[in-house]
Scaffold this motif. Structure first.
Motif, PDB file in Angstrom:
ATOM      1  N   SER A  62     -32.065 -10.643  -5.034  1.00  0.00           N
ATOM      2  CA  SER A  62     -31.364 -11.530  -5.957  1.00  0.00           C
ATOM      3  C   SER A  62     -30.369 -12.419  -5.224  1.00  0.00           C
ATOM      4  O   SER A  62     -30.216 -13.603  -5.552  1.00  0.00           O
ATOM      5  CB  SER A  62     -30.631 -10.701  -7.022  1.00  0.00           C
ATOM      6  N   LEU A  65     -32.162 -15.268  -3.229  1.00  0.00           N
ATOM      7  CA  LEU A  65     -32.761 -16.217  -4.160  1.00  0.00           C
ATOM      8  C   LEU A  65     -31.700 -17.065  -4.852  1.00  0.00           C
ATOM      9  O   LEU A  65     -31.871 -18.275  -5.037  1.00  0.00           O
ATOM     10  CB  LEU A  65     -33.592 -15.469  -5.203  1.00  0.00           C
ATOM     11  N   TYR A  69     -31.404 -21.044  -5.176  1.00  0.00           N
ATOM     12  CA  TYR A  69     -31.541 -21.645  -6.507  1.00  0.00           C
ATOM     13  C   TYR A  69     -30.276 -21.360  -7.324  1.00  0.00           C
ATOM     14  O   TYR A  69     -30.258 -20.442  -8.162  1.00  0.00           O
ATOM     15  CB  TYR A  69     -32.766 -21.083  -7.224  1.00  0.00           C
ATOM     16  N   TYR A  78     -36.193 -17.828 -10.611  1.00  0.00           N
ATOM     17  CA  TYR A  78     -36.821 -17.574  -9.313  1.00  0.00           C
ATOM     18  C   TYR A  78     -38.328 -17.365  -9.462  1.00  0.00           C
ATOM     19  O   TYR A  78     -39.126 -17.844  -8.647  1.00  0.00           O
ATOM     20  CB  TYR A  78     -36.204 -16.340  -8.651  1.00  0.00           C
ATOM     21  N   GLU A  81     -40.015 -20.728 -10.041  1.00  0.00           N
ATOM     22  CA  GLU A  81     -40.017 -21.584  -8.859  1.00  0.00           C
ATOM     23  C   GLU A  81     -40.937 -21.054  -7.764  1.00  0.00           C
ATOM     24  O   GLU A  81     -41.608 -21.837  -7.084  1.00  0.00           O
ATOM     25  CB  GLU A  81     -38.583 -21.710  -8.313  1.00  0.00           C
ATOM     26  N   ARG A  82     -40.979 -19.754  -7.575  1.00  0.00           N
ATOM     27  CA  ARG A  82     -41.712 -19.181  -6.447  1.00  0.00           C
ATOM     28  C   ARG A  82     -43.113 -18.686  -6.805  1.00  0.00           C
ATOM     29  O   ARG A  82     -44.007 -18.702  -5.956  1.00  0.00           O
ATOM     30  CB  ARG A  82     -40.931 -17.994  -5.848  1.00  0.00           C
ATOM     31  N   ALA A 356     -38.254 -10.414  -9.174  1.00  0.00           N
ATOM     32  CA  ALA A 356     -37.290 -10.913  -8.191  1.00  0.00           C
ATOM     33  C   ALA A 356     -37.707 -10.552  -6.772  1.00  0.00           C
ATOM     34  O   ALA A 356     -37.632 -11.383  -5.851  1.00  0.00           O
ATOM     35  CB  ALA A 356     -35.901 -10.358  -8.495  1.00  0.00           C
ATOM     36  N   ALA A 359     -40.707 -12.658  -5.775  1.00  0.00           N
ATOM     37  CA  ALA A 359     -40.301 -14.034  -5.508  1.00  0.00           C
ATOM     38  C   ALA A 359     -39.588 -14.133  -4.164  1.00  0.00           C
ATOM     39  O   ALA A 359     -39.827 -15.065  -3.384  1.00  0.00           O
ATOM     40  CB  ALA A 359     -39.395 -14.533  -6.627  1.00  0.00           C
ATOM     41  N   GLN A 363     -40.151 -16.303   0.063  1.00  0.00           N
ATOM     42  CA  GLN A 363     -39.211 -17.267   0.639  1.00  0.00           C
ATOM     43  C   GLN A 363     -39.494 -17.497   2.118  1.00  0.00           C
ATOM     44  O   GLN A 363     -39.904 -16.580   2.844  1.00  0.00           O
ATOM     45  CB  GLN A 363     -37.766 -16.776   0.466  1.00  0.00           C
TER      46      GLN A 363
END
Length: 416
Positions: A62, A65, A69, A78, A81-82, A356, A359, A363
């Motif tokens: 978290s 991320l 964002y 998240y 977006e991911r 989470a 996601a 990254q």
């Protein structure tokens, strides 16, 4: 899309730490330890360690991320977006439903420690109304009240620990007796899932990322620190063990067997009551803020009714989302049983952090702050703990998720 103004960046590092503490410290400890102990026996501390480990992995996901964002929504944003819109919706729906149940649990926990049984539900409703009103006055009011509640809780916990030391009479034999409860290791895993409820709130500030000044620096600082909370939990386990349900055990003083211990614990129990009530209020205050922001993010994209995306022009808070949440929580407070809420809430929140972790795993290196191994461990931990919760909680969670999926599918077909 809504034409309402955005949220204002009014929270600094100190505010972030305070809101995180208010959401974590004591949240669920006075409610979750009873059912967790019944499931795990003396394996409770193993369940606590497992819950803490999963919470730490989730917090690192978290934090990194939220730094990339810095907007409201948490894992809902998240995931979108991911991973894509459906993953985001799954996280947001699970969070809103699970944390709405958590709001009801914290309101009932506060009332159980504060008033006699006949007054619990009305007082719980009153607490929800008051805290929603505070949140609607602005995020700085939320942070200010949280400071007061955290100070009360820390003072009460300090007094309780001192009372335990003065009372004396520790029994070392209890540390050498090992049982895993009636369900064996499955019960230990189940206790970890239930105790995860007690760790809820460590990433609250990430959900409120749109209101944090300099989020890339501020959010990673206070978010990934569940290990400190674990030490607080261990220091309080003697008191939690004395509270198999919500209400402090009035037999504790009579069972001590020594005059001095009866006297000390007679003074200590009211202190624990005050601390528990303040801790539940602090958790409820943070929950209302967090769920309101996630509801705002979902309403902005149409995953919830767009009317909930309104932001108050003066106080700059999602007032419609928070008022709607307050009304739903009041209904739950008047109708549900706390024990069922704990497992159901844990199921929803574990799904939220599953998204989470997934996601965060995607990254790129320039946005990563921790190893991908933590995200793999966090995702696996969320799945295991969710699957081993009481079957009633899992069944209810699956039904609610299915309702959410059906709702979004119908909405997309209708809009499309």
């Amino acid at each position: 899309m809504t034409s309402s103004p955005g949220l204002a960046r009014r929270l600094g590092t100190t505010d972030a730490v305070v809101i995180g503490l208010g959401s974590m410290i004591g949240a669920g400890v006075f409610a979750a330890f009873g059912p967790a102990a019944r499931a795990a026996g003396t394996g409770l501390l193993i369940g606590l360690a497992l819950a803490a480990a999963v919470a730490y992995c989730n917090a690192t996901a978290s934090a990194q991320l939220a730094a990339q964002y810095p907007a409201s929504g948490g894992a809902y944003l998240y995931g979108r977006e991911r991973l894509g819109p459906w993953w985001g919706f799954l996280a947001g729906w699970a969070f809103v439903v699970g944390k709405t149940a958590s709001c009801a649990a914290m309101a009932l926990t506060f009332a159980a420690y504060a008033v006699p049984p006949a007054w619990e539900r009305p007082v719980a409703v009153a607490a929800v109304v008051v805290l929603v009103a505070v949140n609607c006055r602005g995020v700085t009011r939320t942070a200010g009240l949280t400071r007061v509640l955290v100070a009360v809780v820390l003072s009460a916990l300090t007094a309780a620990v001192l009372a335990s030391l003065v009372a004396g009479g520790p029994d070392a034999d209890r540390l050498l007796t090992w049982t895993t409860g009636e369900q064996g290791w499955y019960g230990v895993l189940q206790s970890a899932g239930l105790l995860f409820f007690a760790f809820a709130g460590y990433a609250r500030i990430a959900t409120m990322g749109e209101e944090v000044r300099d989020p890339a620096r501020t959010i990673p600082g206070p978010s990934p620190r569940p290990r400190h909370r674990g030490r607080r939990v261990r220091r309080r386990r003697r008191h939690a063990a004395a509270h198999p349900g919500l209400r402090p055990d009035r037999r504790l003083g009579r069972s001590a067997g020594r005059r001095r211990r009866r006297r000390v614990l007679g003074v200590g129990l009211p202190v624990v009551r005050v601390g528990a009530a303040a801790a539940a209020l602090g958790a409820l205050l943070g929950l209302v803020a967090g769920v309101g922001r996630t509801g705002l993010a979902m309403a902005r994209t149409g995953d919830l009714p767009r009317r909930l995306a309104a932001v108050h022009p003066r106080h700059r808070v999602p007032h419609r989302a928070e008022i709607t949440l307050g009304a739903l929580v009041c209904v739950l407070v008047l109708t549900v049983d706390l024990r069922s809420v704990i497992g159901f809430s844990s199921f929803g929140v574990l799904l939220y952090y599953l998204v989470a972790n997934l996601a965060a795993f995607t990254q790129t290196a320039d946005h990563r702050r921790w190893s991908r191994a933590l995200q793999v461990a966090g995702a696996a931990g969320c799945l295991v703990l969710a699957a081993t919760l009481p079957w009633q909680s899992v069944a209810a969670g699956v039904v609610v998720v299915a309702i959410g999926v059906l709702y979004r599918g119908v909405r997309l077909r209708t809009v499309g």
